[in-house]
Structures are given as C-alpha cells and as structure tokens.
Design a protein around this motif. Structure first.
Motif, PDB file in Angstrom:
ATOM      1  N   LEU A  19       0.817  -1.212   0.000  1.00 17.72           N
ATOM      2  CA  LEU A  19       0.000   0.000   0.000  1.00 17.72           C
ATOM      3  C   LEU A  19       0.849   1.258   0.000  1.00 17.72           C
ATOM      4  N   LEU A  20       2.163   1.114  -0.200  1.00 17.34           N
ATOM      5  CA  LEU A  20       3.037   2.274  -0.195  1.00 17.34           C
ATOM      6  C   LEU A  20       2.602   3.288  -1.255  1.00 17.34           C
ATOM      7  N   GLY A  21       2.445   4.541  -0.836  1.00 11.78           N
ATOM      8  CA  GLY A  21       2.073   5.608  -1.759  1.00 11.78           C
ATOM      9  C   GLY A  21       0.614   5.624  -2.139  1.00 11.78           C
ATOM     10  N   LYS A  22      -0.191   4.738  -1.525  1.00 13.45           N
ATOM     11  CA  LYS A  22      -1.619   4.683  -1.847  1.00 13.45           C
ATOM     12  C   LYS A  22      -2.427   5.160  -0.648  1.00 13.45           C
ATOM     13  N   ASN A  23      -3.389   5.989  -0.916  1.00 14.57           N
ATOM     14  CA  ASN A  23      -4.231   6.534   0.146  1.00 14.57           C
ATOM     15  C   ASN A  23      -5.394   5.571   0.403  1.00 14.57           C
ATOM     16  N   LEU A  24      -5.049   4.374   0.887  1.00 16.02           N
ATOM     17  CA  LEU A  24      -6.043   3.335   1.115  1.00 16.02           C
ATOM     18  C   LEU A  24      -5.937   2.806   2.543  1.00 16.02           C
ATOM     19  N   ALA A  25      -7.055   2.607   3.157  1.00 12.36           N
ATOM     20  CA  ALA A  25      -7.065   1.985   4.476  1.00 12.36           C
ATOM     21  C   ALA A  25      -7.014   0.473   4.309  1.00 12.36           C
ATOM     22  N   PRO A  26      -6.282  -0.233   5.161  1.00 13.98           N
ATOM     23  CA  PRO A  26      -6.235  -1.695   5.064  1.00 13.98           C
ATOM     24  C   PRO A  26      -7.626  -2.302   5.228  1.00 13.98           C
ATOM     25  N   SER A  27      -7.941  -3.277   4.395  1.00  8.74           N
ATOM     26  CA  SER A  27      -9.234  -3.945   4.462  1.00  8.74           C
ATOM     27  C   SER A  27      -9.075  -5.379   3.984  1.00  8.74           C
ATOM     28  N   LYS A  28     -10.121  -6.170   4.162  1.00  8.38           N
ATOM     29  CA  LYS A  28     -10.056  -7.558   3.703  1.00  8.38           C
ATOM     30  C   LYS A  28      -9.824  -7.626   2.195  1.00  8.38           C
ATOM     31  N   SER A  29     -10.315  -6.631   1.456  1.00  8.33           N
ATOM     32  CA  SER A  29     -10.167  -6.653  -0.004  1.00  8.33           C
ATOM     33  C   SER A  29      -8.728  -6.414  -0.451  1.00  8.33           C
ATOM     34  N   ASN A  30      -7.931  -5.713   0.352  1.00  4.00           N
ATOM     35  CA  ASN A  30      -6.522  -5.489  -0.011  1.00  4.00           C
ATOM     36  C   ASN A  30      -5.599  -6.079   1.054  1.00  4.00           C
ATOM     37  N   ALA A  31      -6.042  -7.169   1.667  1.00  5.81           N
ATOM     38  CA  ALA A  31      -5.331  -7.761   2.794  1.00  5.81           C
ATOM     39  C   ALA A  31      -3.891  -8.138   2.442  1.00  5.81           C
ATOM     40  N   THR A  32      -3.659  -8.700   1.262  1.00  2.00           N
ATOM     41  CA  THR A  32      -2.303  -9.105   0.880  1.00  2.00           C
ATOM     42  C   THR A  32      -1.370  -7.905   0.847  1.00  2.00           C
ATOM     43  N   ALA A  33      -1.822  -6.816   0.218  1.00  2.00           N
ATOM     44  CA  ALA A  33      -0.998  -5.607   0.136  1.00  2.00           C
ATOM     45  C   ALA A  33      -0.793  -4.996   1.516  1.00  2.00           C
ATOM     46  N   ALA A  34      -1.826  -5.022   2.351  1.00  2.00           N
ATOM     47  CA  ALA A  34      -1.714  -4.458   3.700  1.00  2.00           C
ATOM     48  C   ALA A  34      -0.717  -5.254   4.539  1.00  2.00           C
ATOM     49  N   LEU A  35      -0.778  -6.570   4.457  1.00  2.00           N
ATOM     50  CA  LEU A  35       0.140  -7.408   5.219  1.00  2.00           C
ATOM     51  C   LEU A  35       1.570  -7.269   4.703  1.00  2.00           C
ATOM     52  N   ASN A  36       1.732  -7.115   3.401  1.00  2.00           N
ATOM     53  CA  ASN A  36       3.075  -6.891   2.844  1.00  2.00           C
ATOM     54  C   ASN A  36       3.647  -5.568   3.338  1.00  2.00           C
ATOM     55  N   SER A  37       2.815  -4.541   3.409  1.00  2.00           N
ATOM     56  CA  SER A  37       3.265  -3.246   3.929  1.00  2.00           C
ATOM     57  C   SER A  37       3.673  -3.372   5.388  1.00  2.00           C
ATOM     58  N   TYR A  38       2.906  -4.139   6.140  1.00  2.00           N
ATOM     59  CA  TYR A  38       3.246  -4.363   7.545  1.00  2.00           C
ATOM     60  C   TYR A  38       4.606  -5.054   7.660  1.00  2.00           C
ATOM     61  N   ASP A  39       4.829  -6.085   6.846  1.00  2.00           N
ATOM     62  CA  ASP A  39       6.108  -6.803   6.884  1.00  2.00           C
ATOM     63  C   ASP A  39       7.266  -5.895   6.477  1.00  2.00           C
TER      64      ASP A  39
END
Length: 229
Positions: free
Chosen positions: A66-86
């Motif tokens: 989610l780097l550079g994206k104005n998106l809140a983590p959600s189930k729909s983008n869970a993979t990207a959110a978890l990758n950002s967390y890692d």
C-alpha cells in the motif's frame, strides 16, 4: 529542548518525510560516545498505523503493498496491507539493530532494552488494528549487554540469570525493577519480586498476566485469547 535534554527527531517532518526513525541514530551514537553514565530513552514511531507510511521506498520489498496509496487496510486489499506491515517491520527492525550495534561497539559498559507498547491485529477477528487480539497483547521484551558490561562478574551473573526467562511470559511490570538492578541502581522501596535478576521462573504467576482492552476493561491474558471474535 536543552533544559530537559529532549530531542524531537521527527518534529515537523511527520507528514513530509514520515519514516524517519533513522534520525535518532546519529543522536544516540553521539551520546553513547560520551564517557560517563548515560541514560537514553528513545521513543520510536515504529510500525504504528499506518504501516505503509513507516518505511521508505527502498524498503518496499514485499509487493503488492500500500506504499504511496491513500487506502485503508481492508479484507479486499489484505495481501498488500500485510506486505506493507512486513516491510515496515523489516525497516523498524533495522533501526533497532543499528541501535544495538552502537551499544555493542562501545568500549564502555552498555545495556540495551527494547519493549513495545502493543502488538497488532492482522485481520484476526478484531480486524487490522491495535485492538483486542492475541498479537495485540503479546509484545517483545529484549535485553542486550555488550562485552564491556559482561566483563564485570556480577553483571555477567545477573545477565545470565535472565536467560532462564527466555520462554517465560512476563508483563511490563517486571521492566523497571529489572533495569534498575542491571544498572546497579538501588533504592529503599524497590520491589524484588518484580526483578527477574532476583527471582526464579517458577515465581511468575500466570494469573498476573493482565491485559487492557481498548474499551478500558481488564482481562486475564488467557481469557483475552478466548474472547477473540
């Protein structure tokens, strides 16, 4: 703040250049280089919400993110959110490791302590937040001593005692008294039962592990796990 020896390394940089825990490193390095007794408290931004704002582009290793994206983590983008967390966790770990190396390389006796205020719920029942879940309550507690510190026999004895607690569940209540002892600080009202250099793992009571929910209520840790939804 010269009067109180406080330095705000992210002051007015927060929005423009957010993932800047690295700015603490030259400051801690300078202080550690001073002879005499130094006590440093460093409050890091770490991986606090939102993780995608906590690391530079060069650390955007796991993708999609989610780097550079104005998106809140959600189930729909869970993979990207978890990758950002890692990615954020990897970056934050590199900062912590750099601080530990500063202590390691110091010719003066040195101790390094790290503890987090809370963990994170990664789409376990409570969603993606610092809420009420097992990972939100289970946090790291790291103590490191350099060679100069361990050269003292009493210091080495106390530090080796800590190894008995490697797999023991503790609470933050043990932090203050343990740091005081390891730092050769004593005072009349100290509580030795909260000092893991003075007690055995068998003294740790499971019922002592109490956690606080976001709504202000308190629960035993085991109950908190059972209450996950």
């Amino acid at each position: 703040d010269k009067q109180n020896d406080i330095v705000y390394t992210n002051y007015r940089r927060y929005l423009q250049d957010a993932p800047n825990d690295k700015y603490i490193l030259p400051i801690t390095d300078k202080i550690i280089g001073n002879k005499g007794h130094n006590f440093i408290v460093a409050k890091l931004i770490g991986v606090h919400f939102s993780p995608q704002d906590r690391y530079p582009a060069s650390w955007d290793i796991k993708k999609p993110s989610l780097l550079g994206k104005n998106l809140a983590p959600s189930k729909s983008n869970a993979t990207a959110a978890l990758n950002s967390y890692d990615n954020a966790m990897a970056y934050n770990t590199s900062i912590i490791a750099s601080m530990m190396r500063q202590i390691k390389n110091s010719p003066e006796p040195g101790l390094f302590f790290f503890i987090s205020d809370h963990g994170f719920c990664l789409f376990e029942g409570a969603g993606f937040n610092s809420g009420n879940c097992a990972k939100g309550f289970h946090i790291p507690f790291i103590i490191y001593a350099n060679d100069a510190y361990l050269a003292n026999k009493e210091h080495k004895r106390m530090f080796n005692k800590l190894k008995n607690f490697k797999d023991v569940s503790l609470t933050q209540r043990y932090l203050f008294e343990t740091i005081a002892s390891l730092s050769d600080i004593s005072y009349p009202i100290s509580n030795s039962s909260m000092d893991i250099t003075k007690i055995e793992p068998s003294n740790i009571q499971k019922e002592e592990r109490v956690v606080r929910y976001l709504n202000g209520t308190f629960h035993q840790y085991a109950q908190a796990i059972a209450l996950e939804s």
